[in-house]
Design a protein around this motif. Structure first.
Motif, PDB file in Angstrom:
ATOM      1  N   THR A 158       0.814  -1.218   0.000  1.00  0.00           N
ATOM      2  CA  THR A 158       0.000   0.000   0.000  1.00  0.00           C
ATOM      3  C   THR A 158       0.843   1.260   0.000  1.00  0.00           C
ATOM      4  O   THR A 158       0.329   2.350  -0.242  1.00  0.00           O
ATOM      5  N   GLY A 235       1.433  -4.010   3.635  1.00  0.00           N
ATOM      6  CA  GLY A 235       0.652  -4.694   2.616  1.00  0.00           C
ATOM      7  C   GLY A 235       0.413  -6.137   2.984  1.00  0.00           C
ATOM      8  O   GLY A 235       0.731  -6.588   4.087  1.00  0.00           O
ATOM      9  N   GLY A 236      -0.176  -6.838   2.058  1.00  0.00           N
ATOM     10  CA  GLY A 236      -0.365  -8.269   2.203  1.00  0.00           C
ATOM     11  C   GLY A 236       0.585  -8.962   1.258  1.00  0.00           C
ATOM     12  O   GLY A 236       0.627  -8.634   0.077  1.00  0.00           O
ATOM     13  N   TYR A 237       1.362  -9.915   1.766  1.00  0.00           N
ATOM     14  CA  TYR A 237       2.367 -10.480   0.870  1.00  0.00           C
ATOM     15  C   TYR A 237       2.799 -11.883   1.263  1.00  0.00           C
ATOM     16  O   TYR A 237       2.854 -12.249   2.425  1.00  0.00           O
ATOM     17  N   ASP A 253       3.490 -11.945   5.341  1.00  0.00           N
ATOM     18  CA  ASP A 253       3.264 -10.697   6.068  1.00  0.00           C
ATOM     19  C   ASP A 253       2.824 -10.966   7.506  1.00  0.00           C
ATOM     20  O   ASP A 253       2.320 -12.047   7.827  1.00  0.00           O
ATOM     21  N   ILE A 257      -2.080 -12.168   5.747  1.00  0.00           N
ATOM     22  CA  ILE A 257      -3.155 -11.823   4.813  1.00  0.00           C
ATOM     23  C   ILE A 257      -3.178 -12.785   3.626  1.00  0.00           C
ATOM     24  O   ILE A 257      -4.219 -13.329   3.259  1.00  0.00           O
ATOM     25  N   CYS A 320      -6.973 -13.461   4.646  1.00  0.00           N
ATOM     26  CA  CYS A 320      -8.033 -13.025   3.730  1.00  0.00           C
ATOM     27  C   CYS A 320      -9.206 -13.999   3.705  1.00  0.00           C
ATOM     28  O   CYS A 320      -9.048 -15.174   3.357  1.00  0.00           O
ATOM     29  N   TYR A 501      -4.769  -5.258  -0.890  1.00  0.00           N
ATOM     30  CA  TYR A 501      -3.775  -6.296  -0.616  1.00  0.00           C
ATOM     31  C   TYR A 501      -3.712  -7.364  -1.709  1.00  0.00           C
ATOM     32  O   TYR A 501      -3.183  -8.433  -1.486  1.00  0.00           O
ATOM     33  N   TYR A 608      -9.154  -2.588   8.571  1.00  0.00           N
ATOM     34  CA  TYR A 608      -7.951  -2.927   7.808  1.00  0.00           C
ATOM     35  C   TYR A 608      -6.842  -3.398   8.731  1.00  0.00           C
ATOM     36  O   TYR A 608      -6.641  -2.837   9.813  1.00  0.00           O
TER      37      TYR A 608
END
Length: 633
Positions: A158, A235-237, A253, A257, A320, A501, A608
């Protein structure tokens, strides 16, 4: 999911722990890893259809020998295209020298894609182009083995602008501002620093330059590199990397996520974005497959040692929930159970919608990915009917006859295959001028399944994002069956907020739930709330505060979920639709009940998991108000 929604991406990593000759002897082929990688990627085809890529590293080759191979494709048939090209090299070599295919050492010496370390990637292009240059894996090349870096991942950052400026402050001149390139150069910078630090350490100990290279390879601290490079990531990773000499890592992450799973034994280490591909390719049980812990990296050293190392302190796990509802393969044991439970939990509100009249209600699903949820609802309806039948039988008492008993026992939910997608027609629709008329015929319907004017028609969908396919195609199609009432049931709650994400929902103005809330504010003369939210979002974006609030929640606060449901139904109902229309959404608390270990619900709740999420939702709202039609990150 009736709306087309893309999602980034899928990875598959394989590390052979034995020499190639071992696999040739045991499995009859030196291409054991290549064949397994193909299976792992095909079994994750659901995660990326805009391109793919494969990289391979050979261990312990002589100087002057190419040891990194890479191939990528941006075609819609990228996986078979890539593996066909790789295999064509072997076929041609076999024609010239049939014995080479039986000699693993000769294969490794003379042909590409014969190394011990593999990385595959599947791409969904939610952002950027779909050319081959956008396909992973990416390479950062150098003449020093331990400075070469191969990178692929399933991620969205992000704060790319901030990370880009970090690189500039480090003295770099990045060639573009994209999260993949930024992450590659970010890790690469600290990989270089680690190399230099070790070089001077071993030089001071009296080692020659030639002696230093293998010492660097042995002592390279991958965990330290990842800690230093990722400290400012938001972020999501899941990011997978290969270092030229043979070290490898997969990093997740801190909130977990994006998903990542691995399996290891004495022969192999495997990492994928989903569990079923590993189970299928290696015939192992679900208990043998581990999940990489949030904030950790699975590090595989060149010497074969494997460990999970803490990189960033984990926060509350918010993996997620869309993975569970839609994206991941439904053959995963946990996901299968969760999706069925999502369907079962929707039974009561669905029964209320049809006035508990199951004799005159037909149940179905659109699209095929909603089938498992449909099974869950049908089982829930059967459980409900068991109680109904029990009460009816008890109520009759001594007046119970065989005829009445047969009539009661025969009551059951009416399930039909209402819609079948016409894939050929969908590929034909390319001209925008013709699309409006043809899109309504993407699905074929099964005539004769619904009694005109008498039956309710309940259709389950995974989720309702933009509502365009419902409005332009599905409801019109269902209305041709002339049901008394159409009930669209979403196994996901109302999608109120954009994702940042990795899922293609970056513009808040596209979301049908948001449109409904804005419309309700206007209907009730509450436009001042829109102005207030806009000012609050502008102020906090201008201040550049790290910690931000999600003021967009205020848009929904004046209304109940049911009020927004009704407005959504009015917005997606075509003008010529004759049947009544109701839309039912899953409750957020029921989503949590069905998926207790995957509580990432920011799409629905606005909670978030990273500070960048609140920044993105603020930017998305400002863009909407100012008429800026671009992504919020």
């Amino acid at each position: 999911m009736s709306d087309i929604l893309h999602h980034e991406c899928g990875i598959a990593l394989i590390r052979l722990l034995k020499p190639l000759s071992y696999y040739h002897k045991k499995y009859g082929t030196a291409f054991y890893a290549l064949n397994k990688l193909y299976l792992l990627m095909e079994k994750q085809h659901n995660r990326g259809q805009d391109g793919s890529g494969v990289a391979n590293i050979k261990f312990d080759v002589e100087p002057g020998t190419r040891y990194i191979s890479r191939i990528r494709s941006g075609s819609k048939q990228s996986i078979p295209e890539i593996f066909s090209k790789i295999n064509r090299n072997f076929e041609e070599a076999g024609k010239k020298n049939p014995n080479i295919l039986k000699d693993p050492q000769s294969l490794k010496k003379h042909l590409p894609f014969t190394g011990e370390l593999w990385l595959g990637h599947l791409r969904y292009g939610t952002f950027g182009g779909n050319s081959i240059e956008n396909c992973h894996p990416f390479l950062r090349q150098n003449n020093w083995m331990t400075r070469n870096l191969v990178l692929a991942g399933n991620f969205n950052m992000t704060n790319v602008d901030e990370l880009f400026q970090d690189l500039v402050r480090l003295g770099q001149h990045p060639k573009e501002k994209a999260d993949t390139v930024t992450v590659l150069e970010n890790i690469g910078h600290f990989l270089d620093e680690e190399n230099e630090s070790l070089y001077y350490k071993f030089k001071e100990l009296g080692n020659t330059k030639q002696e230093i290279s293998p010492l660097i390879a042995e002592h390279l601290n991958i965990g330290n590199i990842l800690k230093r490079s990722s400290k400012n990531w938001d972020g999501g990773y899941v990011i997978a990397g290969l270092v030229g000499h043979g070290d490898a890592f997969v990093m997740r992450d801190p909130a977990g996520i994006r998903p990542a799973y691995y399996y290891r034994d004495e022969e192999i280490v495997v990492v994928t974005s989903e569990r079923p591909p590993i189970q299928t390719a290696f015939n192992v049980t679900v208990e043998e497959i581990m999940e990489i812990k949030p904030g950790h990296a699975l590090i595989i050293k060149k010497n074969g040692k494997v460990r999970e190392e803490l990189i960033n302190e984990p926060v509350q796990k918010l993996s997620c929930s869309f993975e569970r509802i839609y994206f991941s393969r439904g053959t995963d044991a946990e996901i299968y159970r969760e999706r069925k439970e999502l369907g079962r939990l929707l039974c009561h509100s669905t029964l209320q919608s049809v006035d508990f009249d199951l004799r005159n209600t037909v149940f179905s699903f659109i699209p095929n990915t909603a089938e498992v949820t449909f099974y869950g609802m049908m089982q829930g309806m059967e459980d409900y009917l068991k109680d109904v039948k029990r009460r009816k039988i008890k109520a009759l008492g001594n007046q119970l006859t065989d005829e009445k008993l047969s009539e009661i026992i025969s009551i059951r939910p009416r399930a039909e295959k209402i819609a079948v997608k016409d894939a050929k027609l969908r590929t034909f629709i390319t001209n925008d001028n013709d699309r409006s008329d043809l899109v309504a015929h993407v699905y074929d319907i099964t005539y004769g399944t619904v009694r005109a004017g008498k039956d309710n028609l309940v259709v389950i969908d995974d989720s309702i994002v933009r509502g365009t396919t419902l409005r332009n195609s599905i409801i019109t199609m269902l209305d041709r069956l002339s049901p008394k009432k159409i009930v669209i049931v979403s196994s996901a709650p109302q999608i109120r907020y954009p994702d940042c994400y990795g899922i293609d929902m970056a513009k808040i103005g596209d979301l049908i739930a948001f449109k409904a809330a804005i419309s309700l504010l206007e209907d009730n003369n509450l436009e001042h709330i829109i102005d207030e939210v806009y000012e609050k979002c502008k102020q906090q974006l201008a201040s550049g505060r790290h910690e931000m609030k999600n003021y967009v929640r205020m848009i929904y606060q004046p209304f109940t979920t049911e009020q927004i449901n009704i407005k959504i139904a009015s917005l997606v109902k075509p003008p010529d639709c004759k049947a009544g229309l109701e839309i039912i959404f899953q409750k957020i608390e029921d989503l949590h009940s069905a998926c207790p270990n995957h509580r990432g619900d920011w799409y629905f709740s606005g909670n978030y998991p990273t500070p960048g999420g609140n920044r993105v939702v603020s930017r998305a709202f400002v863009n909407y108000i100012e008429g800026i039609n671009e992504r919020a990150y």
